[in-house]
Write an enzyme that holds these catalytic residues in place. Structure first.
Site, PDB file in Angstrom:
ATOM      1  N   SER E  99     -30.207 -31.633 -48.304  1.00  0.00           N
ATOM      2  CA  SER E  99     -29.027 -30.723 -47.464  1.00  0.00           C
ATOM      3  C   SER E  99     -27.704 -31.656 -47.493  1.00  0.00           C
ATOM      4  O   SER E  99     -26.476 -31.293 -47.331  1.00  0.00           O
ATOM      5  CB  SER E  99     -29.312 -30.535 -46.054  1.00  0.00           C
ATOM      6  N   LYS E 142     -26.521 -29.062 -36.212  1.00  0.00           N
ATOM      7  CA  LYS E 142     -25.587 -29.938 -36.691  1.00  0.00           C
ATOM      8  C   LYS E 142     -23.972 -29.709 -36.052  1.00  0.00           C
ATOM      9  O   LYS E 142     -23.130 -30.427 -36.220  1.00  0.00           O
ATOM     10  CB  LYS E 142     -25.721 -29.485 -38.279  1.00  0.00           C
TER      11      LYS E 142
END
Ligand SMILES: [Ca+2]
Ligand SMILES: [Ca+2]
Ligand SMILES: [Ca+2]
Ligand SMILES: [Ca+2]
Ligand SMILES: [Ca+2]
Ligand SMILES: [Ca+2]
Ligand SMILES: [Ca+2]
Ligand SMILES: [Ca+2]
Ligand SMILES: [Ca+2]
Ligand SMILES: [Ca+2]
Ligand SMILES: [Ca+2]
Ligand SMILES: [Ca+2]
Lengths: 202, 202, 202, 202, 202, 202
Positions: E99, E142
């Site tokens: 990611s 996140k």
């Protein structure tokens, strides 16, 4: 897991392809040693999910051919001018052990000479650096697999003769055996004088 | 697994092939150290399913020969102009330990001098960088295996003499022992003046 | 397994061979650090079944000598013109830890200067990059092993003095101790002015 | 196992030697980062039983110095003309983690500039590629160890200030703290203008 | 273990430093990808306790930039004339997964162009060789971490839009989202026209 | 963990991108083999969390193309003048096995010829060094996944025909199958005469 049995002999049109005999947990099988050359600096690439001992067989085969290149009519420089790739198909199956030694050295001798391999022939045996052929295990299972696959002639180490004598005649019908002590005997039997079509200039 | 006993001494026609004595879980055995040279840049290849300690024996043997090449009449440049391959047959059997040291150094000395190895001779012993021979284990089992194989003379470390004295005379009949402290003594005993047929020009 | 005790001091005829003291599960032992040079490009080879920390001691010893070559009268280029092989005999026994540091650096200093090592001397101690000698463990067991082996003088780190003071006098009889803080002190004590017979020109 | 405590600060006579603070299972400790240069091609050697994260700190330190060589008055070519060896003594003790970053970069800056390191100074902190100093753990234990060792000044990350504020004043007596955010602040504090005696010409 | 949370956005004064979003066992976090160039031969160094998949993201980023250097105004030769070091701070924390791909490629594009990265921007997304941006997990965590850290704009894969739609509006207040399918869209948003102060001549 | 299904066919605008069929623990899936060239010396980079057997497929594909470059109109030197990067997206998912062989070789053939890949086509099959296509497992699951993704044509090994015959017609509706024995048949079907827009000059 993705594994398949392909059990038919596949002809001798390609240089560098030789039929071996393997002994696995589910019985005997034929396998193919494939080899290929490309212009390069003598790199050796080995693929096919091979264990360390099987990779060592390839190093032994290569060293034997270097040492006996004159006898086989291979230019000494050829080993440094071509990259050699040796593959054993069916990547899903891990393969190991020394018994593919004779098959490896025959495949490499065929690819470097571009000579055809004798038809309907299979073989199994360990090789050593000084050119001996040593006996291997699983002979009965390997013979059965060879027959199923359409093999007609089989090369074995002389010391494996006793294993053949213990197999019933009905299973051996239609098979011719060659018992050898030396790599050079294997190559004499397995390599034809005739080159493959459109041979490479090695 | 595919393992076989081959227990006969195999002659001395090849340079670089020496008979050693090994001690395995199933008793003593003879083994062959084979070596081969091919034109190159001094690469060392080791095969035969060898453990790290056995590979170190090969490095020690090679370094000893480099340092004593004058005594042995080997051109110093030879080590950089030839690739050396050392193999111990029977790839299915893992091999390790330092006791093949004397056999390794004798094989390498033979291949680089192309001198024959004395007939019917076997040996076992660790080597060190400064040229000592150290005692090893399994002497009784190794002696029995050597006799079975047709060996007539055996080189051992002086410090293994006591192990021989504990073996019944009947087992030792027909065997001659050489007890040594130094690698150079091993080479004096093992290497004949005579070269092999068609020696390489090293 | 194949292990043997050889417990006698073995003289000082060779350059590059130094007696160390090791501490194993079965007590103290003497060990020999052997070194050898051959013409090359500065490659370092380490053998003897050595662990990573012991291999790092060899790197430290080599770097220290490079940095102090002037003091020792070694040509700076020597490190790049010779391959150095360091071996610790008895390959069957795994060896590790930093305590062979002083022995390693003394062996390397001796082989590069071709100076003899003082007779009947043994040593143990870790070394550091800036030339310190650090204390190590197992002192009592090491001292007993040294005495058994015929050692007369021992070099230790100053910080190990306290360990000696706890040993009964009867065990220390006939031994002379040198306590040091710096590698250069070790070399001053251990290296004789005299070169070995037939020294190499380094 | 062979481990010892050496807990005294050891002076600043050597370039490239810096005192760090470590946090181990048995409490805080001081440790020394030692560095050394030898003529070569820019190879980096790391010894002292270091884990991967600690080795990465050395790569970060080296890269930071390359990028800031002008500020520090180091010739850019120096990094390619000298081999750098960094060692952390006491090889028997495995070491890891990022907290030696500031100590590594200070040791390397000192060895490449040959400038002395400030006396009685210790430090701990992670470094990043862009030159940040990050907070680390075990501050209380490290401070106690520093005091025991005779340290007078300590460099820490600004974000570790809160850890100091939680320590009783009696433990902090005689200690001066420097709190920083950037590697360059560390070097400003730690590196003296004065070079070591007999400096190398880098 | 020595781990710390540093949760504030840290400005955009450096080329090659980009803020990413990570998802760990303890929730979301921001992380910094730092990059640095030094004159060399194109070597890539990766540090920060990175797993194999995260290292592969760096290879993908580098290959993408090579293939699209013209579009970005980077000299093709630059990749072979500079060594590139990419670091992810907080070495005590192992990091892995794909990611960080968009963050890696943006950091590398910034360092090679010396263009500033947009202020208060963070991003997360896998990249592919042909320049796609793929969705990643942990979006909610996140986003929360980004907000806590002072981030104002976030780049995500278009396929992650559905994850944002499931987050309550109160948590999204003050955040601007950019949804993309291609790496080039990321670089268009993230890289400013303006170069950093004192840019390197690449 | 961070995994996502992306199940749509993605067009054929890029050279070197081919759709494969994979068989995972959660059923069938389509996957993309991406390849990219950059000026270099023939280095092969493989990314995407690939196991050893899948990496071997890439070596086989590369060797096959070298040996048959004339047939495909690829300059022989191209393989040594370009670095080849092959990636399989979704780095969070480990991938292995030989069944991506046909997809790999088609991707490489497309990138080196810059020819477009046929639209809405997917494939699965092991390859061998001499150019055979071998059958693979999980055919039913792969077919279902292909259909879901919008695939219209599928290339399979002839020996996988029997697996198709066991699938109900309703699942096969709208799909065209190509059964092959040789790699060259795959390339004949998959590669269009037309080059991609703005092709590289290889
Ligand atoms: Ca099969
Ligand atoms: Ca015969
Ligand atoms: Ca045997
Ligand atoms: Ca003697
Ligand atoms: Ca001993
Ligand atoms: Ca002293
Ligand atoms: Ca300590
Ligand atoms: Ca500050
Ligand atoms: Ca954090
Ligand atoms: Ca878009
Ligand atoms: Ca998927
Ligand atoms: Ca067909």
């Amino acid at each position: 897991t993705e594994t398949f049995s392909r059990e038919k002999y596949q002809g001798n049109e390609f240089a560098g392809v030789v039929t071996g005999l393997a002994w696995t947990s589910v019985g005997g099988e034929i396998l193919f040693i494939e080899s290929s050359l490309s212009a390069g600096k003598g790199k050796l690439t080995l693929t096919g999910n091979l264990g360390d001992v099987m990779k060592e067989s390839a190093l032994l085969a290569q060293e034997y051919l270097r040492a006996h290149c004159n006898t086989l009519g291979i230019r000494k420089e050829a080993f440094d001018e071509w990259n050699l790739h040796v593959h054993v198909p069916e990547g899903a199956i891990p393969k190991d052990g020394p018994s593919a030694g004779v098959t490896m050295v025959t495949a490499m001798a065929s690819i470097f000479t571009q000579r055809k391999v004798k038809k309907n022939l299979a073989m199994t045996g360990e090789i050593t650096l000084r050119g001996k052929v040593l006996p291997v295990g699983g002979i009965k299972e390997k013979i059965l697999a060879a027959k199923r696959a359409g093999i007609k002639e089989i090369i074995l180490c002389n010391e494996n003769k006793k294993d053949i004598e213990e197999i019933k005649d009905v299973y051996l019908k239609g098979l011719t055996f060659h018992f050898v002590d030396e790599i050079m005997e294997v190559l004499d039997i397995a390599l034809m004088k005739q080159k493959v079509d459109n041979p490479l200039s090695i």
